[in-house]
Motif scaffolding. Sequence first.
Motif, mmCIF file in Angstrom:
data_model
loop_
_atom_site.group_PDB
_atom_site.id
_atom_site.type_symbol
_atom_site.label_atom_id
_atom_site.label_comp_id
_atom_site.label_asym_id
_atom_site.label_seq_id
_atom_site.Cartn_x
_atom_site.Cartn_y
_atom_site.Cartn_z
ATOM 1 N N TRP A 277 -7.031 5.010 19.082
ATOM 2 C CA TRP A 277 -7.824 3.914 18.509
ATOM 3 C C TRP A 277 -7.678 2.703 19.411
ATOM 4 O O TRP A 277 -6.576 2.299 19.783
ATOM 5 C CB TRP A 277 -7.331 3.576 17.110
ATOM 6 C CG TRP A 277 -8.147 2.519 16.398
ATOM 7 C CD1 TRP A 277 -9.173 2.731 15.525
ATOM 8 C CD2 TRP A 277 -7.996 1.083 16.491
ATOM 9 N NE1 TRP A 277 -9.675 1.529 15.072
ATOM 10 C CE2 TRP A 277 -8.966 0.500 15.650
ATOM 11 C CE3 TRP A 277 -7.147 0.247 17.205
ATOM 12 C CZ2 TRP A 277 -9.108 -0.879 15.493
ATOM 13 C CZ3 TRP A 277 -7.280 -1.136 17.064
ATOM 14 C CH2 TRP A 277 -8.260 -1.682 16.211
ATOM 15 N N LEU A 287 -10.889 7.216 14.781
ATOM 16 C CA LEU A 287 -10.155 7.306 13.528
ATOM 17 C C LEU A 287 -10.000 8.759 13.101
ATOM 18 O O LEU A 287 -10.862 9.614 13.387
ATOM 19 C CB LEU A 287 -10.876 6.539 12.420
ATOM 20 C CG LEU A 287 -10.922 5.016 12.555
ATOM 21 C CD1 LEU A 287 -11.867 4.421 11.528
ATOM 22 C CD2 LEU A 287 -9.525 4.410 12.407
ATOM 23 N N GLY A 310 -5.657 5.376 12.542
ATOM 24 C CA GLY A 310 -5.895 5.490 13.970
ATOM 25 C C GLY A 310 -4.570 5.684 14.679
ATOM 26 O O GLY A 310 -3.529 5.172 14.256
ATOM 27 N N TYR A 380 -10.827 -4.292 5.535
ATOM 28 C CA TYR A 380 -9.931 -3.608 6.466
ATOM 29 C C TYR A 380 -10.528 -2.272 6.915
ATOM 30 O O TYR A 380 -10.370 -1.888 8.079
ATOM 31 C CB TYR A 380 -8.566 -3.426 5.818
ATOM 32 C CG TYR A 380 -7.979 -4.745 5.358
ATOM 33 C CD1 TYR A 380 -7.362 -5.611 6.253
ATOM 34 C CD2 TYR A 380 -8.087 -5.157 4.027
ATOM 35 C CE1 TYR A 380 -6.846 -6.832 5.840
ATOM 36 C CE2 TYR A 380 -7.580 -6.371 3.602
ATOM 37 C CZ TYR A 380 -6.966 -7.211 4.511
ATOM 38 O OH TYR A 380 -6.464 -8.425 4.106
ATOM 39 N N ASP A 381 -11.215 -1.593 6.010
ATOM 40 C CA ASP A 381 -11.909 -0.364 6.409
ATOM 41 C C ASP A 381 -12.966 -0.663 7.471
ATOM 42 O O ASP A 381 -13.103 0.074 8.462
ATOM 43 C CB ASP A 381 -12.571 0.293 5.191
ATOM 44 C CG ASP A 381 -11.567 0.835 4.193
ATOM 45 O OD1 ASP A 381 -10.432 1.156 4.594
ATOM 46 O OD2 ASP A 381 -11.918 0.932 2.998
ATOM 47 N N ASP A 384 -11.326 -1.390 10.817
ATOM 48 C CA ASP A 384 -10.905 -0.133 11.445
ATOM 49 C C ASP A 384 -12.080 0.532 12.153
ATOM 50 O O ASP A 384 -11.965 0.975 13.298
ATOM 51 C CB ASP A 384 -10.355 0.832 10.385
ATOM 52 C CG ASP A 384 -9.010 0.403 9.823
ATOM 53 O OD1 ASP A 384 -8.343 -0.437 10.444
ATOM 54 O OD2 ASP A 384 -8.638 0.933 8.758
ATOM 55 N N GLU A 385 -13.207 0.607 11.463
ATOM 56 C CA GLU A 385 -14.375 1.293 12.009
ATOM 57 C C GLU A 385 -14.964 0.548 13.202
ATOM 58 O O GLU A 385 -15.462 1.167 14.143
ATOM 59 C CB GLU A 385 -15.446 1.434 10.922
ATOM 60 C CG GLU A 385 -15.045 2.260 9.713
ATOM 61 C CD GLU A 385 -15.286 3.747 9.906
ATOM 62 O OE1 GLU A 385 -15.784 4.129 10.975
ATOM 63 O OE2 GLU A 385 -14.972 4.514 8.964
ATOM 64 N N HIS A 424 -3.712 0.772 8.171
ATOM 65 C CA HIS A 424 -4.907 0.330 8.882
ATOM 66 C C HIS A 424 -4.593 0.086 10.355
ATOM 67 O O HIS A 424 -3.751 -0.751 10.702
ATOM 68 C CB HIS A 424 -5.479 -0.938 8.248
ATOM 69 C CG HIS A 424 -6.122 -0.700 6.923
ATOM 70 N ND1 HIS A 424 -7.389 -0.176 6.799
ATOM 71 C CD2 HIS A 424 -5.668 -0.895 5.661
ATOM 72 C CE1 HIS A 424 -7.700 -0.066 5.513
ATOM 73 N NE2 HIS A 424 -6.672 -0.492 4.805
ATOM 74 N N ALA A 425 -5.300 0.803 11.205
ATOM 75 C CA ALA A 425 -5.082 0.654 12.647
ATOM 76 C C ALA A 425 -5.425 -0.746 13.125
ATOM 77 O O ALA A 425 -4.864 -1.228 14.114
ATOM 78 C CB ALA A 425 -5.921 1.677 13.404
ATOM 79 N N SER A 426 -6.338 -1.415 12.460
ATOM 80 C CA SER A 426 -6.796 -2.723 12.919
ATOM 81 C C SER A 426 -5.727 -3.796 12.790
ATOM 82 O O SER A 426 -5.726 -4.763 13.557
ATOM 83 C CB SER A 426 -8.046 -3.133 12.135
ATOM 84 O OG SER A 426 -7.805 -3.095 10.733
#
Length: 790
Positions: A277, A287, A310, A380-381, A384-385, A424-426
Motif C-alpha cells: 500500500w 488493499l 494494506g 478512513y475507508d 485507504d482506498e 487502516h493503512a492510511s
Amino acid sequence: MNQQQRSAPHDDLFKAIRLTGNWQVYSIPLDQLFSPNDTPLTTTQSLYNVPECAHLQTALYPDRPYWGNHLRKINEQAWIYHRTFQKPEGPYKRVRLRFEGVDYFAEVWVNDVFVGQHEGHFAPFDFDITAILDDLEAGDEVVITVRVTSPWDAPNPSGTYPSDHIVRHLVKGLYEHGEGVIPPNVNPLGIWRPVWLLLDQGISIDHMRIRTELNGHVDVRLRVHNSTSQPWQGQLQLQVSAHNHDGEGVTKHLDIEVPPSTHTIDHTLQIPDVRLWWPWDQGLPNLYQLDATLSNQDQAPTAHKRAKFGVRTVHLERTPQRFTYWINERPVYIRGISYIPSLYLSECTEATLSRDLALAKDANLNLLRVHVHVSPSELYDLCDEAGMLVWQDFELNWIHDSSLAFEQRARDLQHDMIGMLQNHASIMTWACHNEPTMVLMRRQNLEYHPDPALYADAQQQDPTRPVFICSGQIEEDWQRSGDSHSYYGAIWSSRYTDVYKHYPLINTEFGVETPAALETLRAYPDTWQRLDHLDEPTIDSIWAYQAVLTQYHVEHFRRLRSLSCAGYIHFWLADLVPQVGCGVLDAHRIPKGGYDALRRASQPLHIALEHDGRQPKALWIFNDTQQAYQDVTIRWQIKDQHGQTRHEGETSFYIQANASQEVMPVQWPIARRNCAEIRLSVHTADGDLLCENDYKRPFQPLKRPRGYPWKFNRYLGTKVFDRDDAPSLTNETVNPLVKLLPLRLREPLAELMLRQQLPLKFISWVAQVVDFVTGVKKTAPTQYKNRGAS
C-alpha cells in the motif's frame, strides 16, 4: 418503531436488525436524577420526534444550527430518548443492543431495567440484553430509554477567552474551539449513528487487529467471546484476498476451542508476491481483505469478522536536527491539511466525505490531519482506498482537567480510538493532545496529567506508528513531539515573511483566517449582520493575502526538506460554518484565494524562488516523486510594472527523484521596485512544460489585513477585521494588570506570548512557580459530575 434486517457493518453471519425511524425525545433538568418509571412519557410537556441519526441541534433548529443562546440551552438540559421495538424471533442464544455513536454521555434502560452507561461520542458500545428479552414472547414490545447529555464546562474565573476561559472536562474536541473553528454556543449532542440488535449463537469475534511486514507477513489477533457456559469447539478460517488488485491471497484453517468468557487468538499468515500500500503520489494504494470465520463442528458458519488492510510500514526518523517520514522504507515528504468534515458529524455522508477528499487530492495534498476528533468510519475507508495518509489527533484540545480521574477517562477513550482505527493503512501517526500549552504558563496537562500517560499508552498499544505526545510549540522535545505551529503573518506577527528564519522539524499548523465568499455571508443574517462591512474588494484583498502567505509558507517548508523538515500541514481545508475561518474553502466549498495557491505550491514537482521579502536568494526544485529528470531547462523571466521584460535567462539541470534541490543562487540586476512579476518554468529536453510558477511583486509583500487579528465578535466567535465597533480580543482577558497596558502595547505583547519561543526549561520552571504561588495542584479534583440513573 421500524426494524430493518440487514447485515451489520463487516459482519454478515448473524442476524442484525437496525432500529430505524424517529426517536421520541424530551428534556429534563441536567441535575435531576432519572428513572424511566419516575417520568412517564405521557407526562412530558414537549415531546419531539428526532431522526434516528441526527444531532439534536440540527433536528430542533435546522435553520439556526450555528449561533445563539437557543443552542447553548440544549446542553444545559438532559435529553431522554425513547423508542420501542418488537422482540425478534429466534433462534438465537444472545441479543446485544449496539449503539454506533452517542454524543456524549449515554445511560441506557431496556424495559425500565438499567443496562449500562457510556462516555464518548465516537466509539461504538453494546449491552447484553438477552436476560430481559428471555422473559418476553416473540413480538412483544420492548422499550429503550436513553439519557443523553453533553454538558458545558464551568467558567474558569482566572482564564482568558477563548483559550482557557473554561477548563475542559469532556474528552471531546468538537466544542468550545474558538476563533473561527467551532462557534461558542455549539456542543453537539445526540444519538448520531445507527442502533442495532445483534443476534447470535453465543459466540462472536469482537475485535480484529492486523499488523503487517513488507515481506508479506500478516500478524492477526482476534478477540473472541463465548457467552455460553460451555466450551465452544470448531474451526477458524482466516482468508486473505485481494481487494482492489489482482494479487494472490492465502487461506488457513485452524481447529480451536474457546472456553467461556473472552479470549485472544494469534496467528501469522504469509501473503505470496505481496502488493504494498502506497500513498497516491508514491504508488498504488493496494488493499487486501481479511475474513475470519468461526464454524461449528457441523461446518455451519457461526461468527464472522471482516477488515480491509494494506501491507505497509511507517517510521519517523527523529533527531534534534532533522525529521524524516519513511513509508515502506522510502522517504516520503508530507504535504497535508487539517480537516473536520462537518460541525455536526451526523450530517456527513459518504458523498460529502468523498467530495472533500477529492478537493484535498486536487490540491496535491497527500495527508489529512483529522483534527482533534475521530471522524465517521467512512472517512478512513475512503482514505485507504484513495491512498491519502492520515495524521490522527486524539480528542483533547487546549486546557483540560489535570486530575487522575480525568486521565483515566481519557486513557480509556484513546484506547478505544486506537483499537477502532489501527487496521487502516492510511493512518500514519497518533497525536495525543492539541496545543496543551496554548496558555504559556499552564503546563499541568503536558507535564503531569493526562499527556504522559496517554503517550505511554499509545506507544504500548500500537508500536507500529509514530506517536506525538502533543502538537504545537514543543520543538525542543523532539523525542516525544518536535513539531511546530507557525502563524507568522497571522496571529504571531505582521509579516508572513518572518517564517523565513524559522526552521521546523515538521510543521503541523500554519494559515490565516479569511471571510467566506460574499454570497455565502449574505445567505446567513447572523453572519451578515456582523460582517456587512466586508464588501467584495475587501474580501478579494484578504483572499489575496491568504494566497501569498500560503504559497510563501509552503515553499519555505519544502525548501527545508533538504535541511530538517519532514513536511507541512496547512490549517485548514474547509470552514465548518459560513463566517470567517482558516479554510482555503468556505463552508459551501467555494474556493478562497488560498486554495489555488496551496494547490500550485504543493505540486509534487515544483519550482520556487527563495526570497526573504526584500531580495531574491536562490532558485529551487522540489520533486516529491520517484522519477528523476535529466537535462531539463529551467527558465526565468522578470517583468516590470509596465509588463516589459527586464531580465530573463535559463540553465540546464538534473532533477533528482524524491528530493529538494537548490538550482542556483540568484542576484538579478534589477531593482526590487521594478520587479512586478517573476515567471519560472521547467521544460524537458524536448521542450515539454513540466511545471511553472509565478510571483507578483514578491519584494513588496502584502500587508496583514487591517484590524486583524484582534478585532473580534464574541457572538460569532471569530475575527471581524477592520470593523469600527468591534472590540479587541485582548480585552477578553480577566487579568487587571494586563488591562492597565495601552491597547497599542497589549496586542503586540499578546502576539509575542503566542509565539512561545522562550527556552522550554525556562517556561516549565516559571509555570511551576506560578502553580505554587496560585496554589494549583498537580492532581486538581475534577469539577464534572455526571448525574444519571437513580
